[in-house]
Scaffold this motif. Structure first.
Motif, PDB file in Angstrom:
ATOM      1  N   LEU A  10       7.687  -7.871   2.200  1.00  0.00           N
ATOM      2  CA  LEU A  10       7.023  -6.710   1.622  1.00  0.00           C
ATOM      3  C   LEU A  10       6.194  -7.177   0.437  1.00  0.00           C
ATOM      4  CD1 LEU A  10       9.946  -4.142   1.611  1.00  0.00           C
ATOM      5  CD2 LEU A  10       7.969  -4.144   3.110  1.00  0.00           C
ATOM      6  N   ILE A  16       2.178  -1.680  -4.493  1.00  0.00           N
ATOM      7  CA  ILE A  16       2.411  -0.419  -3.795  1.00  0.00           C
ATOM      8  C   ILE A  16       1.715   0.689  -4.574  1.00  0.00           C
ATOM      9  CG2 ILE A  16       4.142   1.182  -2.920  1.00  0.00           C
ATOM     10  CD1 ILE A  16       6.122  -1.215  -3.029  1.00  0.00           C
ATOM     11  N   CYS A  79      12.650   6.774   8.264  1.00  0.00           N
ATOM     12  CA  CYS A  79      12.401   6.471   6.853  1.00  0.00           C
ATOM     13  C   CYS A  79      13.646   5.814   6.255  1.00  0.00           C
ATOM     14  CB  CYS A  79      12.072   7.753   6.099  1.00  0.00           C
ATOM     15  SG  CYS A  79      11.797   7.526   4.325  1.00  0.00           S
ATOM     16  N   LYS A 113       7.268   5.452  -3.933  1.00  0.00           N
ATOM     17  CA  LYS A 113       7.988   4.517  -4.792  1.00  0.00           C
ATOM     18  C   LYS A 113       8.815   5.323  -5.795  1.00  0.00           C
ATOM     19  CE  LYS A 113       6.577   0.618  -7.708  1.00  0.00           C
ATOM     20  NZ  LYS A 113       5.385  -0.100  -8.147  1.00  0.00           N
ATOM     21  N   ILE A 139      10.155   2.958   3.556  1.00  0.00           N
ATOM     22  CA  ILE A 139       9.561   2.140   4.609  1.00  0.00           C
ATOM     23  C   ILE A 139       9.868   2.746   5.975  1.00  0.00           C
ATOM     24  CG2 ILE A 139       9.726   0.005   3.263  1.00  0.00           C
ATOM     25  CD1 ILE A 139      11.965  -0.811   5.341  1.00  0.00           C
ATOM     26  N   ASP A 140       9.048   2.395   6.928  1.00  0.00           N
ATOM     27  CA  ASP A 140       9.309   2.711   8.328  1.00  0.00           C
ATOM     28  C   ASP A 140      10.085   1.511   8.866  1.00  0.00           C
ATOM     29  OD1 ASP A 140       9.171   2.714  11.147  1.00  0.00           O
ATOM     30  OD2 ASP A 140       7.321   3.888  11.121  1.00  0.00           O
ATOM     31  N   GLY A 144       8.576  -1.940   9.867  1.00  0.00           N
ATOM     32  CA  GLY A 144       8.769  -2.847   8.732  1.00  0.00           C
ATOM     33  C   GLY A 144       7.652  -2.719   7.709  1.00  0.00           C
ATOM     34  N   LYS A 145       7.052  -1.542   7.636  1.00  0.00           N
ATOM     35  CA  LYS A 145       5.925  -1.333   6.725  1.00  0.00           C
ATOM     36  C   LYS A 145       6.209  -0.183   5.770  1.00  0.00           C
ATOM     37  CE  LYS A 145       2.390  -3.195   9.668  1.00  0.00           C
ATOM     38  NZ  LYS A 145       1.000  -3.146   9.990  1.00  0.00           N
ATOM     39  N   ILE A 146       5.568  -0.245   4.634  1.00  0.00           N
ATOM     40  CA  ILE A 146       5.671   0.815   3.638  1.00  0.00           C
ATOM     41  C   ILE A 146       4.996   2.070   4.187  1.00  0.00           C
ATOM     42  CG2 ILE A 146       4.976   1.530   1.326  1.00  0.00           C
ATOM     43  CD1 ILE A 146       5.104  -1.518   0.616  1.00  0.00           C
TER      44      ILE A 146
END
Length: 162
Positions: A10, A16, A79, A113, A139-140, A144-146
């Motif tokens: 990440l 972010i 989530c 965040k 994250i999803d 594996g992504k924000i």
């Protein structure tokens, strides 16, 4: 040639950016009590340092449950809220048999965040034992992504709790 066993990383939390314009803060503390059990301690009877992290996570999950966010359901929605940054200060060790109060609050939320404060205190002696600052991000887990934004029901519950 890079190894295929390397896991994706990440970006640092400073990368972010808030995408929703949502920003909120709170002064309210959620309290969760625990008695120090033998499995929480090292051989000298003091709480093992990793136990404090478990207690802080439990208090955050219980806080979310108390405002209507079931963590298992949140994960089913796609989530997850992993810790991406942690700063912890040990002031005094808790000992076997003592009661502790874990106090946690979401200090600030900016987009996906969230910044949390945590205090662990001895309930009998009213002494500060641990303080921590924790950053989590939505994250999803499949990708594996924000995430770009929180699920609406989650965002509403968090905003209402502030």
């Amino acid at each position: 040639m890079s190894s295929s066993s390397e896991s994706p990383q990440l970006p640092p939390t400073t990368a972010i950016a808030a995408k929703t314009g949502l920003k909120a803060t709170t002064e309210k503390w959620f309290e969760y009590s625990v008695r120090v059990q033998p499995h929480h301690t090292d051989y000298a009877g003091a709480v093992w340092h990793g136990t404090y992290l478990t207690w802080m996570e439990t208090a955050r999950v219980e806080y979310l449950r108390s405002i209507g966010i079931d963590f298992a359901e949140l994960v089913k929605l796609g989530c997850d809220l992993p810790v991406v940054e942690l700063s912890i200060r040990y002031h005094r060790a808790l000992r076997l048999g003592e009661m502790a109060i874990i106090k946690t609050r979401m200090d600030e939320m900016t987009g996906v965040k969230m910044y949390w404060d945590c205090r662990i205190e001895s309930s009998e002696k009213q002494e500060l034992c641990v303080t921590a600052k924790i950053t989590i991000v939505a994250i999803d887990p499949e990708k594996g992504k924000i995430m770009r934004q929180l699920p609406p029901a989650v965002q509403d519950a968090l905003v209402k709790s502030l």
